[in-house]
Design a protein around this motif. Structure first.
Motif, PDB file in Angstrom:
ATOM      1  N   GLU A  32     -21.480  -8.617 -32.935  1.00 40.56           N
ATOM      2  CA  GLU A  32     -22.714  -9.409 -33.008  1.00 40.56           C
ATOM      3  C   GLU A  32     -22.542 -10.764 -32.333  1.00 40.56           C
ATOM      4  O   GLU A  32     -23.455 -11.260 -31.671  1.00 40.56           O
ATOM      5  CB  GLU A  32     -23.161  -9.554 -34.462  1.00 40.56           C
ATOM      6  CG  GLU A  32     -23.715  -8.248 -35.024  1.00 40.56           C
ATOM      7  CD  GLU A  32     -23.934  -8.275 -36.522  1.00 40.56           C
ATOM      8  OE1 GLU A  32     -23.499  -9.244 -37.194  1.00 40.56           O
ATOM      9  OE2 GLU A  32     -24.553  -7.317 -37.021  1.00 40.56           O
ATOM     10  N   LYS A 100     -25.304  -3.292 -28.698  1.00 38.74           N
ATOM     11  CA  LYS A 100     -26.220  -3.102 -29.834  1.00 38.74           C
ATOM     12  C   LYS A 100     -26.083  -1.684 -30.391  1.00 38.74           C
ATOM     13  O   LYS A 100     -26.094  -1.485 -31.607  1.00 38.74           O
ATOM     14  CB  LYS A 100     -27.665  -3.390 -29.419  1.00 38.74           C
ATOM     15  CG  LYS A 100     -27.947  -4.874 -29.289  1.00 38.74           C
ATOM     16  CD  LYS A 100     -29.391  -5.137 -28.913  1.00 38.74           C
ATOM     17  CE  LYS A 100     -29.642  -6.641 -28.833  1.00 38.74           C
ATOM     18  NZ  LYS A 100     -31.031  -6.943 -28.465  1.00 38.74           N
ATOM     19  N   ALA A 103     -22.816  -1.525 -32.230  1.00 48.79           N
ATOM     20  CA  ALA A 103     -22.916  -2.206 -33.523  1.00 48.79           C
ATOM     21  C   ALA A 103     -23.512  -1.268 -34.572  1.00 48.79           C
ATOM     22  O   ALA A 103     -23.068  -1.252 -35.729  1.00 48.79           O
ATOM     23  CB  ALA A 103     -23.758  -3.467 -33.388  1.00 48.79           C
TER      24      ALA A 103
END
Length: 187
Positions: A32, A100, A103
């Motif tokens: 992040e 992303k 993640a």
């Protein structure tokens, strides 16, 4: 002296490594953080390109670019482009999207619960939070099984006793359990 230098070099390489490993407990925060840095860079590149098109050197200076960097932004590359090249912005955007997705995968692995199953005396431990699959045989395995385990990424865990193997939690290791352990028990 040469060997000592080699080990110093290896230690420096390990410290300089900025790879984010999925089994790192802080992996999600690191990913992040990297996404935030890349998004900030994306906005900076887009803003800088707008200022280059307007020929606004003071605006670039206000963004924190040095005189050398500003000169470089206004110098055409081999294709005649000024500012940040479009491929730089597209690649950065692709890295943001990739991270992303990663993640999401890391968050799902960290949230998943560890499970254990017993198949004909063989214990299989699924630990997605640790990014590992462990197989515990009741004793020493034969040479063919050992070879198959190695081919599918399993390594001997001598510290856990005889007949214990561990591999990264991936498709190859899950395939081994599905094909070689579960099918063997159905025979």
């Amino acid at each position: 002296a040469q060997k000592a230098e080699m080990y110093r070099s290896r230690a420096a390489d390990v410290q300089a490594c900025n790879a984010i490993f999925s089994d790192d407990p802080d992996a999600l925060e690191k990913i992040e953080d990297k996404i935030a840095r890349l998004e900030k860079r994306q906005e900076l590149m887009k803003t800088a390109n707008k200022l280059v098109r307007k020929n606004d050197r003071e605006g670039l200076s206000a963004l924190g670019f040095s005189d050398t960097q500003i000169t470089r932004l206004f110098t055409p590359d081999f294709c005649g482009r000024v500012g940040f090249a479009d491929f730089e912005i597209k690649n950065n955007g692709a890295n943001i999207r990739r991270l992303k997705e990663r993640a999401k995968v890391v968050a799902a692995k960290q949230a998943a619960e560890d499970t254990k199953e017993e198949i004909d005396g063989v214990t299989v431990e699924y630990s997605p939070s640790e990014n590992r699959i462990r197989i515990r045989y009741p004793g020493r395995v034969d040479a063919d099984t050992f070879r198959l385990l190695r081919q599918h990424g399993f390594r001997v865990l001598r510290s856990e006793g005889e007949g214990v193997f561990s591999a990264y939690y991936n498709n190859n290791a899950r395939y081994f359990v599905k094909i070689h352990i579960k099918k063997e028990s159905n025979r």
